[in-house]
Design a protein around this motif. Structure first.
Motif, short mmCIF file in Angstrom:
data_model
loop_
_atom_site.label_atom_id
_atom_site.label_comp_id
_atom_site.label_asym_id
_atom_site.label_seq_id
_atom_site.Cartn_x
_atom_site.Cartn_y
_atom_site.Cartn_z
N ASP A 1 -79.19 -17.41 38.79
CA ASP A 1 -77.47 -16.87 39.42
C ASP A 1 -77.86 -16.90 40.67
N GLY B 1 -73.10 -16.90 38.65
CA GLY B 1 -74.03 -16.25 39.53
C GLY B 1 -73.38 -15.64 41.22
N GLY C 1 -73.14 -13.26 36.99
CA GLY C 1 -73.59 -13.73 36.43
C GLY C 1 -74.67 -13.36 35.63
#
Ligand code: NAI
Length: 517
Positions: free
Chosen positions: A237, A277, A283
């Motif tokens: 992420d 992300g 994310g």
């Protein structure tokens, strides 16, 4: 080989995220820096930002005011490449494109002196290819920094086929003079870090794909059990799924579709969805304002089993299980050595026993497979952790046919030892063990193929991506034989070439030697 003398002129071409970090570090280390970018405003911004960073370092007492002023005075923006003629070292950090990099270096070659070193910060292009069209390809070397440059100590010094060893040596020593921790590597796809780190993400994806648990739980196991600074999903992420996916795909293609590097279709879906992300606000985790972070799954408290037995000789060859005994004893829990004739004992591996449960460190088999192999239904396997004396969380799994009472006793035993217990579905090799085995396998292959030394592989992973321990040192700690067994069992569980054992690990297992001398 010696570092370039302090005061030497270093040109940095490209003043984006990486170039400005490189300029900041070089100027602070006593070198005269000339910073160039095709966008003049990027140079002005970088110089202003670096000045502010120096100011903050002074405020925090990490740099004296005089040093900050001196560093600022060594930093110069230049308006054209002709102005870097006196550079002894040119570090390129421009767009990641082979043709653009080649034409920049061709232009530079006509400007700088014959003994100037040309360095590229490329993270994915062959250093050999960048150098190929130069008049003197032997003076081009990779100088691969990690983001953010001022904070990450690693520099991979990459030699292409034509790179002069003396040039790589000078760049290595100059990196040390800049306060960095350099390692030598050969120009191969992913160099060290971007290759050896692939399993960290890939095994995470596979665990998720097989529904071992959810992302937050796997992250917690890798962080609080494995000792990694971030779990694979929170890390991806942060990196951005688009960037992480494209690095994986490029390494996969570069190694002619080696199944070890197969990208994840789940990650492609994240990219397709725009769930990139942190940078896109979503994310695996939601980064929107007021979003609540998901909690990892942890088992509810179970009572301490009336009896905990073990059936092995405590010592070096059973180091992990011995540490578990010590951890239990340190908390006042009594652990009893069982008579070898007592009850279930069909395996040679060190086992704990409570309420019928046989409890083993995972060897890459699922608990269900082990239950069948050992003809013992109530089978529980536990994961590797970073430090069996201190890690706060451990993952376990039980066989499909395991009696719930036996499972709860095993949970109670680990809780009594002070672990938060996470139960994963019964996937082979659990989370930390299979990841560490695959990281060590990849590092061993890099060493076996002459990309780098074992020492360099471990330093690179600790200093470039903050791993808590070098993967090869970790394999030595667990025992190369056990790591090989884990990989073999993963290979037979999945029937995939992806888990094939590196010839170097195999050889060390056969000779009984460690990887590090
Ligand atoms: P960036 O996009 O932040 O900066 C690149 C800069 O280069 C821009 O300011 C752009 O105007 C300038 N530029 C483009 N073409 C140019 C040319 N022909 N001459 C002079 N300047 C030019 O990119 P970033 O992230 O700083 O990356 C730069 C290089 O470093 C790439 O090769 C990248 O692969 C590599 N790298 C990036 C890492 C990262 O995490 N961002 C990590 C390690 C390496």
């Amino acid at each position: 080989m010696a570092a370039l003398a302090k005061g030497s002129v270093v040109a940095v071409i490209g003043s984006g995220a990486m170039g400005s970090g490189i300029a900041q570090v070089a100027a602070a280390s006593g070198y005269t820096v000339k910073l160039f970018d095709t966008r003049a405003e990027a140079v002005d911004k970088a110089i202003a930002d670096i000045g502010k960073v120096y100011g903050k370092l002074v405020e925090k007492g990490r740099m004296s005011g005089a040093d900050a002023d001196a560093a600022r005075s060594r930093l110069h923006g230049v308006a054209g490449l002709a102005e870097v003629a006196d550079a002894r070292l040119v570090v390129e950090a421009i767009v990641e494109n082979l043709d653009v990099k080649r034409s920049l270096f061709a232009e530079l070659e006509a400007i700088v002196g014959d003994d100037a070193i040309l360095a590229t910060n490329t993270s994915s292009i062959s250093v050999t290819a960048i150098a190929a069209k130069l008049r003197k390809p032997q003076r081009l070397v990779g100088m691969h920094f990690f983001n953010p440059v001022p904070l990450m100590a690693l520099v991979e010094v990459i030699s292409g086929l034509a790179t002069d060893a003396a040039v790589a040596g000078t760049v290595y020593d100059t990196s040390i003079a800049w306060g960095k921790n350099p390692v030598h590597a050969k120009s191969t796809p992913g160099f060290i870090v971007n290759r050896v780190a692939r399993p960290y993400y890939a095994e995470g994806w596979r665990l998720l794909n097989e529904q071992a648990s959810d992302a937050a739980t796997i992250d917690a196991v890798m962080r609080e059990g494995g000792g990694f600074r971030m779990g694979p999903f929170e890390l991806m992420d942060l990196i951005g799924h688009d960037v992480n996916y494209s690095v994986t795909e490029s390494v996969f293609r570069a190694y002619y579709n080696d199944p070890r590097f197969t990208p994840s279709v789940m990650q492609l879906e994240m990219v397709n969805a725009g769930f990139l992300g942190r940078k896109s606000g979503r994310g695996f985790y939601d980064y929107g304002e007021g979003a609540v972070a998901p909690q990892p799954c942890s088992e509810a408290p179970q009572p301490l089993p009336e009896y905990i037995g073990y059936s092995f000789e405590p010592g070096d060859h059973t180091a992990i299980a011995t540490m578990l005994i010590e951890r239990l004893k340190a908390r006042g829990i009594s652990v009893t050595k069982r008579n070898s004739a007592e009850g279930h004992r069909s395996s040679e591996a060190p086992a704990f026993h409570c309420n019928g449960a046989a409890i083993y460190l995972t060897d890459g088999r699922s608990a269900t497979r082990r239950a069948r192999d050992d003809k013992h239904d109530d089978m529980v396997v536990y994961d590797l952790v970073f430090d069996f004396n201190a890690s706060p969380r451990i993952a376990i799994a039980c066989s499909d046919q395991c009696n719930p009472r036996a499972m709860d006793s095993a949970i109670g035993m680990f809780q009594a030892a002070g672990f938060t217990v996470t139960r994963l579905d019964d996937v082979p090799g659990l989370a930390v063990m299979r990841t560490v085995a695959m990281l060590a396998n990849e590092a061993a292959d890099a060493v076996n193929q002459g990309v780098c030394s074992a020492q360099a592989a471990d330093v690179a992973m600790q200093k470039g991506v903050n791993y808590p321990r070098g993967p090869l040192a970790w394999a030595d700690m667990v025992g190369v034989k056990h790591i090989v067994t884990v990989l073999e069992n993963l290979a037979s569980s999945y029937g995939e070439d992806r888990y094939r054992v590196s010839p170097l690990l195999r050889r060390r297992e056969q000779s009984g030697a460690r990887i590090h001398a």
